[in-house]
Design a protein around this motif. Structure first.
Motif, PDB file in Angstrom:
ATOM      1  N   THR A  19       0.822  -1.212   0.000  1.00 45.47           N
ATOM      2  CA  THR A  19       0.000   0.000   0.000  1.00 45.47           C
ATOM      3  C   THR A  19       0.855   1.261   0.000  1.00 45.47           C
ATOM      4  OG1 THR A  19      -1.656  -1.216   1.286  1.00 45.47           O
ATOM      5  CG2 THR A  19      -1.916   1.163   1.132  1.00 45.47           C
ATOM      6  N   HIS A  74       0.895   4.191  -2.981  1.00 45.37           N
ATOM      7  CA  HIS A  74       0.583   5.598  -2.714  1.00 45.37           C
ATOM      8  C   HIS A  74       1.783   6.500  -3.018  1.00 45.37           C
ATOM      9  CE1 HIS A  74      -3.442   5.285  -1.150  1.00 45.37           C
ATOM     10  NE2 HIS A  74      -3.091   4.377  -0.247  1.00 45.37           N
ATOM     11  N   LEU A 114      -2.720   4.185   5.253  1.00 44.99           N
ATOM     12  CA  LEU A 114      -2.242   2.987   4.564  1.00 44.99           C
ATOM     13  C   LEU A 114      -3.184   1.804   4.727  1.00 44.99           C
ATOM     14  CD1 LEU A 114       1.581   3.142   5.356  1.00 44.99           C
ATOM     15  CD2 LEU A 114       0.384   3.819   3.271  1.00 44.99           C
ATOM     16  N   CYS A 115      -4.145   1.955   5.601  1.00 47.27           N
ATOM     17  CA  CYS A 115      -5.081   0.858   5.830  1.00 47.27           C
ATOM     18  C   CYS A 115      -6.403   1.434   6.309  1.00 47.27           C
ATOM     19  CB  CYS A 115      -4.519  -0.115   6.866  1.00 47.27           C
ATOM     20  SG  CYS A 115      -5.432  -1.660   6.998  1.00 47.27           S
TER      21      CYS A 115
END
Length: 259
Positions: free
Chosen positions: A15, A19, A170-171
């Motif tokens: 991730t 990004h 990120l999550c």
């Protein structure tokens, strides 16, 4: 409930890489210099959070510094600059000028009648003082910036929470909650310190992987690290190459060589 550290590392790495690559390729006019994972406290708390991703470029740093300096001047009421098209309102009421009285010095019988000229000189002196004060303020700000060492690790250059791209998740839930609950539960059974140490080891591995993979996609010498003020020196040693330590943090390199 246990924690699959390998799966967590891979999830964060994939991730973060996606990004970071999107931001870098989406801004080809920017010279990116650093990427950081931050937002995870080492101090014991009720839960263990997932990290945030941050990036910054040379251009964004300079722009933010100029904006911050300007805002500081405005807050202090010391920014006297007016727009070029500034005009007084048509309904503004100007104060009536005070008529100066002629003053006669009886001893010499000298009459001073050039009061208007004196007012004119006083106005020029006031304008000169205002300009001088503004110059002093700007000089003071520049001197303060030099004293704070704008390149040091504890400056805004290396503080991810101050960066232009500072808080990329990120999550997302529910996955973020599942990982957080799993680590928090592990800490309650095996202890906070060993759990958070293992977690930080995972983040360091992600930072190193990001640097290696992004260097294959860009010519920029990206500094990728895990940010935590209390353990800054140890984390920099674990995340940066020897060349990067010597280039960006020479004082830290001297400490390493002295050990």
């Amino acid at each position: 409930m246990g924690v699959d550290w390998a799966a967590l590392e891979e999830a964060i790495r994939v991730t973060a890489l996606r990004h970071a690559a999107e931001v870098i390729t989406g801004h080809p006019d920017q010279d990116f210099y650093a990427i950081a994972l931050h937002g995870v406290s080492t101090e014991e708390s009720e839960s263990i959070a997932m990290p945030l991703l941050a990036l910054n470029s040379v251009q964004a740093l300079e722009r933010d510094r100029v904006t911050a300096s300007r805002e500081e001047l405005v807050e202090r009421g010391e920014d006297a600059d007016e727009p070029a098209d500034y005009e007084d309102r048509s309904d503004a009421q100007l104060e009536d000028p005070v008529e100066a009285e002629d003053v006669t010095l009886e001893e010499d019988s000298v009459v001073i009648s050039d009061a208007e000229d004196d007012d004119e000189f006083e106005g020029e002196d006031q304008e000169f003082d205002d300009d001088e004060d503004l110059d002093q303020v700007l000089a003071s700000l520049e001197e303060g910036l030099d004293q704070d060492d704008s390149e040091s690790f504890y400056s805004d250059k290396w503080e991810p929470s101050d960066w232009h791209w500072s808080s990329i998740d990120l999550c997302e839930d529910p996955a973020a909650g599942i990982w957080s609950d799993a680590m928090t539960d592990l800490a309650s059974h095996e202890g906070w310190e060993p759990t958070i140490r293992r977690y930080y080891g995972t983040l360091v591995a992600v930072a190193n992987s990001l640097r290696e993979e992004l260097q294959q996609r860009t010519t920029a010498d990206l500094v990728c690290y895990v940010a935590d003020e209390e353990h800054a020196e140890k984390l920099l040693k674990l995340c940066l190459t020897d060349q990067q330590l010597s280039k960006y943090f020479p004082q830290l390199t001297e400490l390493v060589e002295g050990e």
